[in-house]
Design an enzyme around this catalytic site. Sequence first.
Site, PDB file in Angstrom:
ATOM      1  N   ASN B 394      16.630  -8.257 -15.222  1.00 37.00           N
ATOM      2  CA  ASN B 394      16.958  -8.045 -16.629  1.00 37.00           C
ATOM      3  C   ASN B 394      18.455  -7.815 -16.830  1.00 37.00           C
ATOM      4  O   ASN B 394      19.162  -8.699 -17.323  1.00 37.00           O
ATOM      5  CB  ASN B 394      16.132  -6.879 -17.177  1.00 37.00           C
ATOM      6  CG  ASN B 394      16.259  -6.741 -18.674  1.00 37.00           C
ATOM      7  OD1 ASN B 394      17.088  -7.400 -19.307  1.00 37.00           O
ATOM      8  ND2 ASN B 394      15.449  -5.890 -19.258  1.00 37.00           N
ATOM      9  N   ASP B 395      18.941  -6.668 -16.404  1.00 35.99           N
ATOM     10  CA  ASP B 395      20.346  -6.339 -16.666  1.00 35.99           C
ATOM     11  C   ASP B 395      21.320  -7.376 -16.079  1.00 35.99           C
ATOM     12  O   ASP B 395      22.351  -7.657 -16.669  1.00 35.99           O
ATOM     13  CB  ASP B 395      20.686  -4.966 -16.074  1.00 35.99           C
ATOM     14  CG  ASP B 395      20.024  -3.845 -16.864  1.00 35.99           C
ATOM     15  OD1 ASP B 395      19.611  -4.104 -18.022  1.00 35.99           O
ATOM     16  OD2 ASP B 395      19.911  -2.735 -16.333  1.00 35.99           O
TER      17      ASP B 395
END
Lengths: 104, 467
Positions: B394-395
Amino acid sequence: MTETLMVSIYVFVLAAFVGFEVISKVPPLLHTPLMSGSNAISGITVVGSLIAAGEGHGGLSVILGMIAVIFAMINVVGGFMVTDRMLGMFKQDTSKSKQIKKAE
Amino acid sequence: MKELIYLAYLVSAVLFIMGLKLLSSPKTARRGNLLGAVGMLIAIVVTLLDKAIIDFTFILIGLVVGGGIGLLLAKRVQMTAMPQMVGLLNGFGGGASTLVAFAEYMRLSGDASLTVWTGANVSYDVLATLVLSLLIGTVTFTGSLIAFAKLQGIMRGAPILYAMQKQINAAMLLGAIVLGVLFVLDPSLWLFLIIIIAIAAILGVTSVIPIGGADMPVVISLLNSYSGLAAAMTGFVLSNNALIITGTLVGASGFILTSIMCKAMNRSLGNVLFAGVGVDYAAGETAATEQRTVVRYTPEDAAFMLENAQSVIIVPGYGLAVAQAQHVLQELASILISRGATVRYAIHPVAGRMPGHMNVLLAEANVPYDLLLEMDQINDDFQNTDVALIIGANDVVNPAARTKKSSPLYGMPILNVDYARTTMVVKRSLNPGFAGEDNDLFYEKKTMMVFGDAKSVVTNLVQVLKK
């Protein structure tokens, strides 16, 4: 400042340069084995602990030495073996495909 | 005899350096590790020849027990648990340094009960490095145990914060240093050494608990560095150059990995060193969650897309490992390759829970290492790629890192998945990543969101593609 200390400082500084030189060449692909492998060699403290554990006058320092041997040996044996296990898994692409493996 | 022992230590140190050098390529790495092991064997065997050793009972017990535990750990540990394993090993390394240094103090004191200091003429530098060895070794020991507990899930991963945390830690460190100086001036003050060890033990705990579980790669690398440094200090105490060389090599290695991790996680080293890590988290949670809609796709849609793709880049994140989906993912990749597509993996430096972790996890799943490309090698290729398949990450793919100045991610190097023609995201939910930052990527038109557990989604894709 003793002479031994000066020599030790020389060794320390030069080893730091060698370390940076050698380790910056390790690719990110192998950073985990690098960590576990370097852990294993940092178990070199085992050398000091063996002497402490073997002095034989039965005092507290011998017990401390023995515990240190245990700790350092966990590092040495665990580190080298797990690194070997990991590195054994890294394989090159031999047959460009067809290696479909059944997942459990 | 002494000369022979010292020459043998030199051989060991050379073998360690050569071993590390061979780690620069996956082809020679295994041989390098073996060289290191041979170096260690030489060091241990010649040490046993030392005249100072009179009684072998405790040595034998130590070798057998420690070796046995190490063997068991190495055989049993799961590849997903490697960060904990390395954390634990760091801890034992630090602990061993502390114990050796303290045993050496007892030897120097000349009286086993420590009641009288009869050790004449011990130089200041030996005493000073003794204090450093105890301090660093103990911080490494307890700090590593906390890191282990967090990674293993024994302790909650969330940062534990309290008022004046940094200041209290700094005060403790200062206190330990002051006591250390007093001890060097009067080495009969053994109680000071005990207090220093106690402070270091607390400091190890209080400096790791404020750090969030997701930042553990930095902590593990840093503790790796500390464990090396502790060994080097013990080398100064014992005037043993083998320990100094080896400890310094490990210290350098840990330090390099720490700075790589810091850069990849967008944090400064100073921020890590004094308990700043994880503080940003609370700020991240305030992100307003306005209602936006994403387009949901089924695995069948995704399979159709992949079927027609000429080139695919897979971006694996830790979520993949949590779902144990590496093997089935490799099956998917193999199917796509056999259909003529180019498939590669893009590995972000912080994918996984420690430096290089994701590579090990994929190697275990029989992914050939030539398909594993690091960020700098592959980032320019996304724009010529049909599908970027993101699984459990995600990040590291959040475009906010490029554009949104207020984001905790801003400035972090990310994988350019949004430049691919289609971005496919397999994810459980829309929950933000560890940094607490909503990911705009999910709402983009060319993004296909496939919700579900990584393993079941990928298994589904494989089934559809096999038909």
